[in-house]
Write a protein that holds these residues in place. Structure first.
Motif, PDB file in Angstrom:
ATOM      1  N   ARG B  84     -75.870  59.937  27.844  1.00 55.75           N
ATOM      2  CA  ARG B  84     -76.856  59.044  27.834  1.00 55.75           C
ATOM      3  C   ARG B  84     -78.063  59.828  28.703  1.00 55.75           C
ATOM      4  N   GLY B  85     -77.603  60.755  29.606  1.00 54.23           N
ATOM      5  CA  GLY B  85     -78.600  61.626  30.287  1.00 54.23           C
ATOM      6  C   GLY B  85     -78.909  62.845  29.868  1.00 54.23           C
ATOM      7  N   ARG B  86     -78.521  63.164  28.601  1.00 56.16           N
ATOM      8  CA  ARG B  86     -78.814  64.614  27.970  1.00 56.16           C
ATOM      9  C   ARG B  86     -79.309  64.247  26.928  1.00 56.16           C
TER      10      ARG B  86
END
Lengths: 229, 229
Positions: B84-86
């Motif tokens: 989700r953070g990439r």
């Protein structure tokens, strides 16, 4: 069709003995498997003293390397000759791959057993080892010859590296074939056909200017997987 | 960071026993190697009767499969969360690959020994086996998730097949890593970086109309290498 260089050379008693040990070993590797066979078994089967066996081959690993080496040397002229009659790159590469499998076929079972040595470059039986270098170079040479005379033009940046990459590809094909349980290894035949189609398509496109970043990335990858020798 | 589903579940005596056997087995696999360890050794190390060991695990192969399965399940949420953070596809794929290696690292030595089972799909320990199917599907799912949310658009013909192809690629990376003797496995890091660069370049170009024959050829190849399940 394939003549053994060892067989056609004028035979001496030493060569006869070496040959006897070599043949006995291959027979045992096929029957009992490589791991289960000892130099003592080989000497007994060949009817020579253990010391004599060691005089000709430092180890059973050396016999396997001699087998690969002989396979390469014996097929060398036939491969170059057969390539002369083929123009399409796909046919040329297919010929080299299929010839390799044909030569390995009688000993497929013990090649299969040897496969576990393959990824470890410090193992002499690995195709990536220093010991296997002359064998590897011959194999790469066949792929280079197949490329050079084909109908697909390769850019000059890729050209020096392609034979080695094709050799890695050939290794993958051999691995697939070793474990292919389909009738007459039909799955391998299909894999060769389709992967060559993909490869030829890729090579044809690779010369386009917009493919330059792709070629650069491919060459970057070569540096990361090259055998250190 | 990674919590074991088995550990966080309310423990019962049966689960404690199962866990004890499981941990004893992994310890022995690491110390003695997988091939050299017997179910009898495992039972003795865990301090349970041999019958009890067999009650929980049909074989030592089943313990290895449980290990892979647990590794997948335990990392599942963490992987989805980290993705989700990439945003960049290269970072997303790199994360999945490196996470896999990180999880395998403590047991690298016995995974290395298991590698020889890998190419034979009829061997339960092969990643291509029927027994390994749930484990394989989880791994493919992680790669599908990495692809889906990335910054590279994939054509609809390739899309359903790419996660499986990426999984084959991941297998090749693991194999390389298992035999990578360089300091801190730097060669593997380089290989991941460069092969991902090549892959992303190839994916970016693959949508162009002139690449259609290449996509068709690639899809033809998928049919030849797909696991029959």
């Amino acid at each position: 069709m394939i003549t053994s260089t060892l067989k056609t050379r004028p035979t001496s008693r030493a060569e006869d003995t070496r040959r006897k040990i070599y043949e006995a070993a291959l027979k045992l590797f096929r029957e009992k498997g490589f791991e289960q066979t000892t130099m003592r078994d080989i000497a007994a089967k060949a009817g020579v003293a253990l010391g004599a066996a060691y005089y000709y081959f430092a180890s059973k690993e050396a016999i396997v390397l001699a087998f690969y080496q002989e396979m390469q040397e014996d097929s060398h002229e036939a491969i170059l000759e057969a390539l002369r009659g083929r123009r399409k790159l796909k046919d040329r590469l297919r010929y080299v791959l299929e010839k390799r499998l044909e030569l390995l076929a009688p000993n497929r079972k013990f090649c299969d057993a040897l496969f576990k040595h393959a990824p470890d470059a410090s193992d002499p039986l690995s195709p990536f080892s220093t010991e296997a270098r002359p064998i590897r170079e011959r194999a790469i040479e066949h792929l280079r010859a197949a490329l050079a005379g084909g109908d697909v033009k390769v850019t000059s940046d890729l050209e020096p590296h392609l034979p080695y990459l094709l050799w890695l590809y050939q290794m993958a094909i051999i691995l697939f074939w070793l474990y292919d349980r389909s009738l007459r290894q039909e799955r391998t035949e299909k894999l060769i056909d389709r992967s060559l189609t993909l490869l030829i398509n890729l090579l044809r496109l690779s010369g386009l200017p917009l493919m330059k970043p792709l070629r650069k990335a491919a060459l970057g990858l070569v540096g990361a997987v090259a055998v250190a020798d």
